[in-house]
Motif scaffolding. Structure first.
Motif, PDB file in Angstrom:
ATOM      1  N   UNK A 123       1.000  -1.172   0.310  1.00  0.00           N
ATOM      2  CA  UNK A 123       0.179   0.245   0.111  1.00  0.00           C
ATOM      3  C   UNK A 123       0.386   0.993   0.392  1.00  0.00           C
ATOM      4  N   UNK A 124       1.920   0.737   0.933  1.00  0.00           N
ATOM      5  CA  UNK A 124       2.940   2.336   0.566  1.00  0.00           C
ATOM      6  C   UNK A 124       4.712   2.431   0.006  1.00  0.00           C
ATOM      7  N   UNK A 125       4.473   1.479  -0.906  1.00  0.00           N
ATOM      8  CA  UNK A 125       5.707   1.247  -1.576  1.00  0.00           C
ATOM      9  C   UNK A 125       5.678   2.471  -2.759  1.00  0.00           C
ATOM     10  N   UNK A 126       4.762   2.782  -2.415  1.00  0.00           N
ATOM     11  CA  UNK A 126       5.368   4.706  -3.969  1.00  0.00           C
ATOM     12  C   UNK A 126       4.330   5.504  -2.489  1.00  0.00           C
ATOM     13  N   UNK A 127       4.329   6.052  -2.129  1.00  0.00           N
ATOM     14  CA  UNK A 127       4.068   6.629  -1.034  1.00  0.00           C
ATOM     15  C   UNK A 127       5.008   8.099  -0.933  1.00  0.00           C
ATOM     16  N   UNK A 128       4.561   9.480  -1.519  1.00  0.00           N
ATOM     17  CA  UNK A 128       5.185  10.266  -1.317  1.00  0.00           C
ATOM     18  C   UNK A 128       6.765  10.595  -0.503  1.00  0.00           C
ATOM     19  N   UNK A 129       6.022  10.433   0.959  1.00  0.00           N
ATOM     20  CA  UNK A 129       6.774  10.818   1.822  1.00  0.00           C
ATOM     21  C   UNK A 129       8.037   9.973   1.812  1.00  0.00           C
ATOM     22  N   UNK A 152      10.470  20.857  -0.361  1.00  0.00           N
ATOM     23  CA  UNK A 152      11.159  20.276  -0.597  1.00  0.00           C
ATOM     24  C   UNK A 152      10.686  18.316  -1.251  1.00  0.00           C
ATOM     25  N   UNK A 153       9.731  17.965  -0.781  1.00  0.00           N
ATOM     26  CA  UNK A 153       8.889  16.780  -0.498  1.00  0.00           C
ATOM     27  C   UNK A 153       7.400  17.389  -1.954  1.00  0.00           C
ATOM     28  N   UNK A 187      -2.638  11.230  -9.979  1.00  0.00           N
ATOM     29  CA  UNK A 187      -1.845  10.446  -9.219  1.00  0.00           C
ATOM     30  C   UNK A 187      -0.664  10.194  -8.071  1.00  0.00           C
ATOM     31  N   UNK A 188       0.365  10.664  -9.073  1.00  0.00           N
ATOM     32  CA  UNK A 188       1.647  11.221  -7.684  1.00  0.00           C
ATOM     33  C   UNK A 188       1.061  12.380  -6.819  1.00  0.00           C
ATOM     34  N   UNK A 189       0.373  13.607  -8.275  1.00  0.00           N
ATOM     35  CA  UNK A 189      -0.008  15.234  -7.268  1.00  0.00           C
ATOM     36  C   UNK A 189      -1.379  14.123  -6.257  1.00  0.00           C
ATOM     37  N   UNK A 190      -2.167  13.838  -6.497  1.00  0.00           N
ATOM     38  CA  UNK A 190      -2.652  13.327  -5.596  1.00  0.00           C
ATOM     39  C   UNK A 190      -2.524  12.773  -4.428  1.00  0.00           C
ATOM     40  N   UNK A 233      12.523  10.339   1.736  1.00  0.00           N
ATOM     41  CA  UNK A 233      12.624  10.207   2.901  1.00  0.00           C
ATOM     42  C   UNK A 233      13.502   9.492   2.760  1.00  0.00           C
ATOM     43  N   UNK A 234      13.421   7.742   1.941  1.00  0.00           N
ATOM     44  CA  UNK A 234      14.328   7.654   1.544  1.00  0.00           C
ATOM     45  C   UNK A 234      15.937   7.832   0.545  1.00  0.00           C
TER      46      UNK A 234
END
Length: 302
Positions: free
Chosen positions: A66-72, A277-278, A226-229, A76-77
């Motif tokens: 569920x989170x592998x594409x999460x921006x945050x 920056x995010x 999708x990334x923007x949302x 952080x990585x």
């Protein structure tokens, strides 16, 4: 040695918190940081996270479907991996095999959480990176054998419960509203451009055509919707954590986000910079705007 442990969503949070205590018991020289446990009451969450990221060259990224594409998570990585020669990023896969891993995290050597052999290799890699671990390899492996069953017991429920892949109806509705807002802004911009074209003055049509083309190009280069949302959702959550209550986000252009900060609320400049920056990492720009003159001393326009 500092070790930043990153998570995004409650399923991964359970793993991050369990790994924090487990690794600390195994290698006492480690200083693991997990935002849900290591930010004191009253501290500014985003500012603390930003400070820890700046001081950490090694990090574990707790990844699920569920989170592998999460921006945050990816932000952080990326922050940890800036020191290319000296940093290490360790993605730990919770409920997906390495073949299903997507996005920037694929660049790093991953570890499967419920593989004992794989986790031992991870622990040994962290031990090797530690400047003064105060423990030899033989003792490290003994500690691992002793503590491994404890970790598996702590994560038994997590193993049986896959991460949620589909957003709730409310989240889906929110995403749809934001998409409608983006499309509405695009239509408004187009109407303004058409109006300018119709009212062109002698000697200026070429310039206005250029402006129209620039606006069209601007929309075409807007980040993936999708990334923007997802980025909007992440910023919403982080701001709510920072100031203790949600605030309004508006979209003034397809890639410009404005956070409306009510009077009396304060967002530290370091926190604002981290969120900026995010957003920038996703092709967006984030700006903070006060909703009244009373808050003029609290938030700097960015």
């Amino acid at each position: 040695m500092k070790l930043f442990i990153s998570w995004s969503n409650p399923h991964a949070q359970v793993v991050a918190e369990a790994l924090r205590d487990w690794l600390k018991d195994m290698i006492h020289a480690l200083e693991p940081f997990v935002s849900s446990l290591d930010i004191a009451k009253g501290e500014r969450g985003l500012a603390t996270i930003a400070h820890e990221l700046e001081g950490s060259r090694h990090g574990i990224i707790c990844v699920n479907r569920a989170n592998q594409n999460a921006p945050w998570l990816n932000f952080e990585a990326g922050s940890i991996s800036k020191q290319v020669e000296t940093s290490r990023v360790f993605p730990v896969l919770i409920d997906l095999p390495g073949s299903d891993l997507q996005g920037p995290l694929r660049e790093f050597q991953y570890t499967e959480l419920f593989s004992e052999r794989d986790m031992l290799r991870l622990v040994e890699s962290i031990w090797e990176a530690c400047p003064d671990p105060n423990i030899n390899l033989i003792q490290l492996r003994k500690n691992f054998s002793r503590l491994w069953p404890e970790l598996m017991d702590a994560l038994e429920e997590t193993k049986e419960t896959p991460s949620v892949e589909l957003a709730s109806a409310q989240e889906a509705r929110s995403a749809e509203d934001k998409l409608d807002e983006l499309l509405g802004l695009a239509r408004q911009n187009q109407r303004r451009i058409d109006s300018l074209e119709g009212a062109s003055f002698t000697g200026q049509p070429t310039r206005r055509r250029q402006r129209k083309q620039a606006a069209d190009d601007f929309w075409l280069t807007t980040p993936n919707i999708d990334e923007a949302l997802r980025t909007l959702d992440e910023i919403n959550k982080r701001l709510a954590e920072e100031i203790g209550k949600p605030i309004s986000l508006t979209v003034e252009r397809p890639n410009k986000i404005v956070a409306l900060v009510p009077a009396g609320l304060r967002i530290q400049s370091q926190s604002a910079r981290t969120l900026g920056e995010l957003a920038q990492s996703r092709g967006l720009s984030l700006h903070f705007r006060r909703t009244s003159a009373e808050s003029a001393e609290n938030v700097e326009e960015s």
